[in-house]
Design a protein around this motif. Structure first.
Motif, PDB file in Angstrom:
ATOM      1  N   SER A   1      54.721  65.387  16.707  1.00 22.77           N
ATOM      2  CA  SER A   1      55.112  64.205  15.942  1.00 22.77           C
ATOM      3  C   SER A   1      55.645  64.558  14.544  1.00 22.77           C
ATOM      4  CB  SER A   1      53.963  63.217  15.835  1.00 22.77           C
ATOM      5  OG  SER A   1      52.737  63.868  15.987  1.00 22.77           O
ATOM      6  N   LYS A   2      55.001  65.559  13.904  1.00 19.17           N
ATOM      7  CA  LYS A   2      55.417  65.876  12.542  1.00 19.17           C
ATOM      8  C   LYS A   2      56.878  66.360  12.517  1.00 19.17           C
ATOM      9  CE  LYS A   2      53.643  69.127   9.853  1.00 19.17           C
ATOM     10  NZ  LYS A   2      52.617  70.174   9.817  1.00 19.17           N
ATOM     11  N   HIS A   3      57.183  67.298  13.421  1.00 22.97           N
ATOM     12  CA  HIS A   3      58.525  67.873  13.439  1.00 22.97           C
ATOM     13  C   HIS A   3      59.590  66.889  13.888  1.00 22.97           C
ATOM     14  CE1 HIS A   3      56.530  71.890  13.460  1.00 22.97           C
ATOM     15  NE2 HIS A   3      57.496  72.059  12.578  1.00 22.97           N
ATOM     16  N   ALA A   4      59.267  66.124  14.895  1.00 22.60           N
ATOM     17  CA  ALA A   4      60.297  65.281  15.509  1.00 22.60           C
ATOM     18  C   ALA A   4      60.887  64.290  14.513  1.00 22.60           C
ATOM     19  CB  ALA A   4      59.703  64.545  16.700  1.00 22.60           C
ATOM     20  N   TRP A   5      60.019  63.645  13.714  1.00 24.78           N
ATOM     21  CA  TRP A   5      60.537  62.658  12.742  1.00 24.78           C
ATOM     22  C   TRP A   5      61.437  63.339  11.735  1.00 24.78           C
ATOM     23  CZ3 TRP A   5      60.149  58.201  14.652  1.00 24.78           C
ATOM     24  CH2 TRP A   5      58.998  57.765  15.323  1.00 24.78           C
ATOM     25  N   LYS A   6      60.995  64.518  11.279  1.00 24.58           N
ATOM     26  CA  LYS A   6      61.783  65.243  10.278  1.00 24.58           C
ATOM     27  C   LYS A   6      63.144  65.640  10.846  1.00 24.58           C
ATOM     28  CE  LYS A   6      59.010  67.888   7.036  1.00 24.58           C
ATOM     29  NZ  LYS A   6      58.343  69.175   6.982  1.00 24.58           N
TER      30      LYS A   6
ATOM     31  N   LYS B   1      72.139  67.710   9.896  1.00 24.22           N
ATOM     32  CA  LYS B   1      72.846  68.420  10.960  1.00 24.22           C
ATOM     33  C   LYS B   1      72.181  68.194  12.324  1.00 24.22           C
ATOM     34  CE  LYS B   1      76.299  69.404   9.226  1.00 24.22           C
ATOM     35  NZ  LYS B   1      77.352  68.607   9.839  1.00 24.22           N
ATOM     36  N   PHE B   2      71.292  67.197  12.401  1.00 28.93           N
ATOM     37  CA  PHE B   2      70.601  66.970  13.678  1.00 28.93           C
ATOM     38  C   PHE B   2      71.598  66.679  14.807  1.00 28.93           C
ATOM     39  CE2 PHE B   2      69.106  64.105  16.924  1.00 28.93           C
ATOM     40  CZ  PHE B   2      68.135  64.896  17.505  1.00 28.93           C
ATOM     41  N   ARG B   3      72.565  65.808  14.519  1.00 30.38           N
ATOM     42  CA  ARG B   3      73.489  65.378  15.576  1.00 30.38           C
ATOM     43  C   ARG B   3      74.305  66.585  16.097  1.00 30.38           C
ATOM     44  NH1 ARG B   3      73.980  61.459  19.428  1.00 30.38           N
ATOM     45  NH2 ARG B   3      75.644  62.520  20.521  1.00 30.38           N
ATOM     46  N   ALA B   4      74.771  67.411  15.154  1.00 31.07           N
ATOM     47  CA  ALA B   4      75.541  68.598  15.556  1.00 31.07           C
ATOM     48  C   ALA B   4      74.643  69.539  16.356  1.00 31.07           C
ATOM     49  CB  ALA B   4      76.091  69.306  14.333  1.00 31.07           C
TER      50      ALA B   4
ATOM     51  N   GLU C   1      66.943  60.738  24.340  1.00 33.15           N
ATOM     52  CA  GLU C   1      66.188  59.480  24.430  1.00 33.15           C
ATOM     53  C   GLU C   1      65.506  59.175  23.097  1.00 33.15           C
ATOM     54  OE1 GLU C   1      63.508  59.606  27.773  1.00 33.15           O
ATOM     55  OE2 GLU C   1      65.203  60.073  29.103  1.00 33.15           O
ATOM     56  N   PHE C   2      64.936  60.214  22.499  1.00 32.24           N
ATOM     57  CA  PHE C   2      64.158  60.004  21.270  1.00 32.24           C
ATOM     58  C   PHE C   2      65.037  59.452  20.138  1.00 32.24           C
ATOM     59  CE2 PHE C   2      62.053  61.534  17.335  1.00 32.24           C
ATOM     60  CZ  PHE C   2      60.832  60.884  17.494  1.00 32.24           C
ATOM     61  N   GLN C   3      66.245  59.996  20.001  1.00 30.42           N
ATOM     62  CA  GLN C   3      67.074  59.578  18.865  1.00 30.42           C
ATOM     63  C   GLN C   3      67.636  58.169  19.038  1.00 30.42           C
ATOM     64  OE1 GLN C   3      70.854  61.749  18.390  1.00 30.42           O
ATOM     65  NE2 GLN C   3      70.557  62.554  20.430  1.00 30.42           N
ATOM     66  N   THR C   4      67.702  57.712  20.288  1.00 29.16           N
ATOM     67  CA  THR C   4      68.274  56.377  20.488  1.00 29.16           C
ATOM     68  C   THR C   4      67.198  55.312  20.715  1.00 29.16           C
ATOM     69  OG1 THR C   4      68.581  57.044  22.783  1.00 29.16           O
ATOM     70  CG2 THR C   4      70.542  57.091  21.395  1.00 29.16           C
ATOM     71  N   ALA C   5      65.945  55.735  20.895  1.00 33.54           N
ATOM     72  CA  ALA C   5      64.869  54.783  21.223  1.00 33.54           C
ATOM     73  C   ALA C   5      64.480  53.947  20.005  1.00 33.54           C
ATOM     74  CB  ALA C   5      63.652  55.562  21.718  1.00 33.54           C
TER      75      ALA C   5
END
Ligand code: ATP
Ligand code: MG
Length: 452
Positions: free
Chosen positions: A367-372, A378-381, A407-411
């Protein structure tokens, strides 16, 4: 090639260039020069593209006014260029480049008329100084016949000194003059020949094409890596990247520009490196053709991803470094090698490193890493590169990982929390445990960072 003193004048009614297709600012500059008593023409890509029914990228002008005379005539004028002085007339939304007619230099005259040896650099490139001349000289100094057509706004005629109209009609890319001499004067012309052949979907004249594979290995070394960087972007980020790549390969230009990739080229063109090249260029072409933004950092991060992994594996084998440290060393070495030929500016190599490091960090989905991570610029790239890797490798773990991030980025928020809860319950989620352990247990401060 026709005699250089013969000029074909194409009258208004025989061509389709119309004033309304020309930028208002270029028209202003042309009229002002004419009013002040100078000769001035639209030339180069704009005349070529208008004749082909395409929208020009920019409007270049050539004149018999010297840069200093331009400076006096236009308040909004800036003189640029070291080897050849040019005037930039600056408007709010546009810069109009105005060049004084180029003439033959003493060295060129000797070469043409006495075939004397000229000044040569250590790699056999001819070195010429620049001087001003008349329109007839200027026409011979340009690179391609189709780029050497002059539109006169005052009588709406086109002047053709090099059979450019014929080559446009027969869709032929032809260098003006003796190809080998012209390539030695400026080896970038080899890249321009292929760039225009690909962009305009034209054929390269046999005598123009023939010397390229032989000369490229000798002459490309003479071009400053900063110029090669600019040229490589024009080649690969112009909307025709896949076609240009294949054509560059055919003429051995790609191999000289990117030796770090070429050493893995196969006859079947099916190595991971080659598959990645085609996929990332397809992706870039699609974005450009949809008028979406493209970043060279993503293109280069993808192009050099597999050489980076290969080097990391090699370092791991030969040293006692942990994975993350070997990866960082390999990033430095890979970029150092690439920058020997094409000088990628530091602002871009910084982004390339970030995209590469995010590949490792994306394996960690707690959870900690995913939100960051999804907040990272540059996440999208990085996600796009992960997706390319998953498709190319046909690797189920990578495919799951890329699917999860998609899924995570669009949820919506509640779904995202749910996805992370499931992961936190299952500690086997990490697709690359080695990477996970390494990142958690390594001290990053011990890593020496050599930015090229
Ligand atoms: P585009 O801008 O659409 O890519 P262009 O033909 O206008 O194409 P530029 O790089 O803007 O290309 O150059 C303008 C003109 O200057 C060219 O059309 C050509 O006549 C001349 N030119 C550019 N580079 C060279 C070169 N290396 N050698 C000789 N002439 C050149
Ligand atoms: Mg141009």
């Amino acid at each position: 090639m026709k005699n250089k003193n013969v000029m074909t004048l194409i009258p208004k009614e025989s061509h389709k260039i119309s004033r309304k297709d020309i930028s208002k600012n270029a028209l202003k500059v042309l009229y002002r020069l004419d009013k002040a008593g100078y000769e001035a023409y639209l030339v180069g890509g704009s005349v070529r593209d208008l004749l082909l029914g395409k929208k020009p990228k920019d409007f270049d002008i050539t004149t018999n006014a010297t840069p200093e005379q331009m400076y006096q005539l236009f308040r909004n004028c800036r003189l640029v260029g070291r080897r050849f002085r040019l005037a930039h007339v600056i408007f709010n939304s546009e810069i109009i480049e105005v060049a004084t007619f180029r003439g033959y230099t003493q060295t060129q005259k000797k070469n043409i008329f006495n075939t004397n040896i000229s000044h040569r650099s250590k790699n056999e490139m001819l070195i010429y100084e620049n001087t001003f001349g008349c329109i007839e000289d200027d026409a011979q100094q340009r690179d391609l016949t189709i780029n050497s057509l002059y539109y006169n706004l005052i009588d709406f005629t086109i002047r053709d000194y090099v059979n450019g109209i014929h080559d446009l009609q027969t869709r032929t890319i032809r260098l003006i003059g003796d190809p080998e001499t012209r390539y030695r004067e400026d080896p970038v012309r080899m890249l321009r020949v292929v760039r225009f052949a690909s962009k305009l979907n034209m054929n390269i004249a046999t005598e123009t094409a023939k010397p390229i594979p032989r000369l490229v290995t000798i002459l490309l070394k003479d071009i400053p890596p900063s110029r090669l960087f600019e040229e490589s972007l024009k080649l690969l980020q112009d909307g025709y990247g896949v076609r240009t790549y294949h054509m560059m390969r055919k003429y051995k230009l790609f191999q000289s520009l990117f030796p770090i990739l070429a050493c893995s080229f196969t006859e079947q063109e099916d190595s991971k490196i080659e598959k990645m090249l085609v996929e990332v260029l397809k992706n870039t072409d699609k974005r450009i053709n949809k008028a979406m933004r493209t970043n060279p950092a993503f293109l280069f991060a993808a192009m050099f991803w597999y050489p980076l992994l290969e080097l990391t594996t090699k370092i791991l084998k030969n040293t006692k470094l942990i994975y993350y440290n070997a990866f960082v060393l390999a990033m430095n070495e890979t970029l150092n090698k690439v920058c020997k030929t094409i000088a990628i500016p530091k602002r871009i190599t910084t982004l390339i490193r970030e995209i590469w490091q995010l590949q490792l960090r994306m394996s960690l989905r707690n959870s900690k890493h995913a939100w960051k991570l999804i907040e990272h610029v540059k996440f999208r790239a990085a996600y796009d590169l992960l997706k390319l890797r998953a498709d190319i490798e046909n690797n189920i773990d990578l495919q799951r990982l890329s699917q999860w991030w998609n899924e995570f980025q669009t949820a919506i928020l509640t779904q995202q929390k749910n996805m992370l809860n499931i992961l936190d319950l299952d500690k086997n989620y990490c697709s690359d445990k080695k990477v996970y352990n390494v990142i958690n247990h390594s001290s990053r401060s011990s890593i020496i960072d050599h930015n090229p």
